[in-house]
Scaffold this motif. Structure first.
Motif, PDB file in Angstrom:
ATOM      1  N   ALA A  97      24.106  15.494 -56.244  1.00 16.96           N
ATOM      2  CA  ALA A  97      23.486  16.525 -55.397  1.00 16.96           C
ATOM      3  C   ALA A  97      22.042  16.168 -55.042  1.00 16.96           C
ATOM      4  N   ALA A  98      21.387  15.358 -55.885  1.00 15.12           N
ATOM      5  CA  ALA A  98      19.977  15.023 -55.636  1.00 15.12           C
ATOM      6  C   ALA A  98      19.829  13.592 -55.131  1.00 15.12           C
ATOM      7  N   CYS A  99      20.903  13.071 -54.557  1.00 16.84           N
ATOM      8  CA  CYS A  99      20.915  11.654 -54.180  1.00 16.84           C
ATOM      9  C   CYS A  99      20.522  11.405 -52.731  1.00 16.84           C
ATOM     10  N   PRO A 377      10.299  10.383 -52.633  1.00 19.51           N
ATOM     11  CA  PRO A 377      10.933  11.718 -52.593  1.00 19.51           C
ATOM     12  C   PRO A 377      12.414  11.729 -52.228  1.00 19.51           C
ATOM     13  N   ARG A 378      13.151  12.546 -52.937  1.00 17.75           N
ATOM     14  CA  ARG A 378      14.594  12.720 -52.719  1.00 17.75           C
ATOM     15  C   ARG A 378      14.856  13.977 -51.886  1.00 17.75           C
ATOM     16  N   ARG A 379      16.138  14.194 -51.562  1.00 19.93           N
ATOM     17  CA  ARG A 379      16.539  15.384 -50.808  1.00 19.93           C
ATOM     18  C   ARG A 379      17.835  15.916 -51.405  1.00 19.93           C
ATOM     19  N   MET A 380      17.902  17.227 -51.580  1.00 18.73           N
ATOM     20  CA  MET A 380      19.138  17.817 -52.106  1.00 18.73           C
ATOM     21  C   MET A 380      20.211  17.780 -51.013  1.00 18.73           C
ATOM     22  N   VAL A 381      21.382  17.250 -51.346  1.00 16.21           N
ATOM     23  CA  VAL A 381      22.447  17.212 -50.344  1.00 16.21           C
ATOM     24  C   VAL A 381      23.403  18.400 -50.480  1.00 16.21           C
ATOM     25  N   GLU A 382      23.211  19.186 -51.544  1.00 20.35           N
ATOM     26  CA  GLU A 382      23.949  20.452 -51.656  1.00 20.35           C
ATOM     27  C   GLU A 382      23.132  21.424 -52.508  1.00 20.35           C
ATOM     28  N   LYS A 444      20.518   7.522 -60.014  1.00 18.14           N
ATOM     29  CA  LYS A 444      21.335   6.720 -59.105  1.00 18.14           C
ATOM     30  C   LYS A 444      20.522   5.887 -58.119  1.00 18.14           C
ATOM     31  N   ARG A 445      19.313   6.344 -57.803  1.00 18.05           N
ATOM     32  CA  ARG A 445      18.522   5.589 -56.827  1.00 18.05           C
ATOM     33  C   ARG A 445      17.357   4.856 -57.492  1.00 18.05           C
ATOM     34  N   GLN A 446      17.452   4.662 -58.794  1.00 18.70           N
ATOM     35  CA  GLN A 446      16.372   3.951 -59.499  1.00 18.70           C
ATOM     36  C   GLN A 446      16.098   2.601 -58.828  1.00 18.70           C
ATOM     37  N   CYS A 447      14.837   2.189 -58.857  1.00 23.75           N
ATOM     38  CA  CYS A 447      14.397   0.969 -58.175  1.00 23.75           C
ATOM     39  C   CYS A 447      15.330  -0.217 -58.444  1.00 23.75           C
ATOM     40  N   LEU A 448      15.805  -0.857 -57.376  1.00 27.51           N
ATOM     41  CA  LEU A 448      16.691  -2.001 -57.599  1.00 27.51           C
ATOM     42  C   LEU A 448      15.911  -3.310 -57.746  1.00 27.51           C
ATOM     43  N   GLY A 449      14.582  -3.233 -57.544  1.00 26.31           N
ATOM     44  CA  GLY A 449      13.773  -4.454 -57.672  1.00 26.31           C
ATOM     45  C   GLY A 449      13.094  -4.559 -59.028  1.00 26.31           C
TER      46      GLY A 449
END
Ligand code: HEM
Length: 506
Positions: A97-99, A377-382, A444-449
């Motif tokens: 939901a926070a992805c 910053p993230r965005r709530m998708v629901e 889920k969106r933790q830094c991939l670098g």
């Protein structure tokens, strides 16, 4: 009789109408669900912009002590919820939901809906998976990245050697090394960053980050509608132009790679990407035809934006701290000497487990500087009810990383002191990972670098302090540790003097 409003009255009427609409919208905010988090009062259109000050992350830190770990603000006319507790950030950011990604027009310029940084849903998922896998294959998480990193470290040592004993700026000296670490993975090349004339790649990538930072300093990020009012004044025009110039540079590189692509022998990220695009036949895929081309370009640009100044500023902060805290520098050098046998060989990534103090210095630098003080910053998708608070669909969510990393309830009364030992066990032989240290975000969106960032920090710092003592030009006085703030924190300009080490630990 015709009902015609004279021009002068027309503008008065339109202002009144506009004001009424704004007030109605504003009043409706008060009728919000009672579970919506509390927060400071805001103004219509500009939200909390005027209260943010020059260092928004400090304002948000102050508001957390007033309103709690979950509170709301207004970014222009958009709603945002700020979280200042690491456990809550980790829990929320691991939920689908926070992805989403905050749709702030300043940030969505980066890759639009095509890349990883601002992509959502299937596009984000497929692009992130592919890029992570390929970066891993290309050496990000194994030791093959070490070869180009050591090459960069050597050119940096030569650069310092030529400037020995003369005061030099401590900021921006690492940009070339860091850009090359990324450029090597992306295109298999390096640029001559120490040449007399600054290479185009460096010039353009620096311009992208500099103009993006300007949009924060001008307040545009906290009230994006100002871009319509005075695009030049608030830095919007410069940001758009420099982004587009950088895209063109990357397009030219992609074209070159297409022309000489050997399907049996992909050499770098661009090659792998081109092959993936060519083999994709599913029209709904983000790798299909034009979407694939746009995604490739977006991802490459993003790797530079997300990965260059973040690492380079962290290195600059390390120089600032270590040139001032000379006892920390000496302890670090002692460990480097012990493991590498003085300067008989350059340090390598395999030395890392044997250098817990160096590792602790890096962790403390990441904590103390908190270069991305508000994360990404993230965005709530629901809609979600989280710890009793309503997080409505569409709301922006900010992880207040600076506040978390400087919270005395977590780090103790010396949270404002640079003390690497906090990351070591009692006899200083082991690194203790602190669960509240989250400079690379969470979930889920933790830094991939992160692996590339950590490897670069380790190789550059150990190579440099093995060979040199770094002294603050203002030795004996306390430098200004506060940040020149943008999206990214970076140190205010400072000067250092490099001295060649002649004997162990001198
Ligand atoms: C000290 C260096 C760095 C720091 C502190 C840092 C920090 C962060 C943070 C806080 C996020 C947001 C994570 C979240 O939403 O939870 C992020 C995302 C990201 N970072 Fe980094 N980063 C660094 C270096 C790098 C490097 C070297 C690269 C690549 C070359 C990179 C690529 C990315 C990308 C692509 C994302 C977006 C991930 C997504 O949305 O799925 N970063 N980084």
């Amino acid at each position: 009789m015709d009902f015609i409003i004279p021009y002068s009255q027309f503008s008065v009427v339109s202002i009144i109408l506009l004001a009424t609409v704004v007030l109605i919208l504003y009043a409706n905010r008060a009728k919000r669900d009672t579970r919506y988090p509390p927060g400071p009062r805001s103004l219509p259109v500009i939200g909390n912009l005027l209260q943010m000050g020059t260092k928004p992350y400090l304002t948000l830190q102050k508001w957390a002590s007033q309103y709690g770990s979950i509170f709301s603000i207004k970014m222009g006319s958009d709603d945002a919820i700020v979280i200042s507790d690491h456990k809550l950030v980790k829990e929320l950011f691991s939920l689908s939901a926070a992805c989403g990604k905050a749709q702030n027009p300043v940030f969505t310029v980066i890759g639009g809906k095509y890349g990883i940084v601002n992509g959502e849903g299937n596009v984000w998922d497929s692009q992130r998976r592919f890029t992570t896998r390929k970066l891993k294959d290309l050496g990000l998480t194994n030791s093959s990245i070490e070869v180009p990193l050591l090459e960069e470290a050597k050119s940096l040592l030569n650069w310092f050697e030529r400037r020995i004993k003369e005061p030099i700026m401590g900021c921006n000296i690492f940009n070339g090394v860091v850009v090359n670490a990324i450029w090597n993975i992306v295109s298999g090349q390096r640029c001559e960053w120490d040449a007399e004339e600054e290479p185009e790649l460096l010039k353009q990538s620096n311009a992208v980050v500099r103009t993006l930072n300007k949009t924060v300093m001008s307040g545009l990020v906290f009230a994006p509608s100002l871009r319509h009012l005075a695009p030049g004044l608030f830095g919007w025009t410069d940001w758009i132009n420099s982004y587009s110039n950088f895209e063109k540079l990357m397009d030219a590189e992609i074209e070159k790679h297409s022309a000489k692509l050997d399907p049996n022998n992909p050499m770098d990220l661009i090659d792998h990407y081109l092959l993936e695009n060519m083999s994709t036949t599913d029209p709904s895929s983000s790798f299909y035809k034009e979407d694939g081309e746009r995604s490739l370009r977006a991802v490459i640009v993003e790797l530079f934006i997300a990965g260059s100044e973040t690492v380079s500023n962290t290195l600059s902060y390390a120089m600032l701290y270590l040139s001032h805290f000379r006892d920390v520098q000496t302890r670090m050098q002692q460990q480097i000497d012990d493991v590498t046998g003085g300067d008989s060989r350059l340090p390598s990534l395999s030395d890392r487990p044997l250098m817990p103090y160096v590792e602790a210095v890096i962790l403390e630098t990441l904590r103390y500087s908190s270069i991305l003080p508000l994360g990404s910053p993230r965005r709530m998708v629901e809609d979600l009810v989280f710890h009793g608070y309503l997080f409505p669909k569409g709301v922006t969510v900010i992880a207040s990383l600076y506040a978390i990393h400087h919270d005395p309830n977590i780090w103790g009364n010396d949270a404002e002191i640079f003390r690497p030992e906090r990351f070591l066990n009692e006899n200083k032989t082991k690194v203790i990972r602190h669960e509240a240290l989250i400079p690379f975000g969470a979930g889920k969106r933790q830094c991939l670098g992160e692996p590339l960032a950590r490897d670069t920090l380790f190789i550059v710092l150990t190579s440099l302090f093995q060979k040199f003592n770094v002294i603050s030009e203002l030795d004996g006085t306390t430098p200004d540790f506060t940040s020149a703030t943008g999206i990214l924190n970076g140190p205010k300009p400072f000067r250092i003097i490099m001295k060649r080490r002649t004997a162990k630990c001198t």
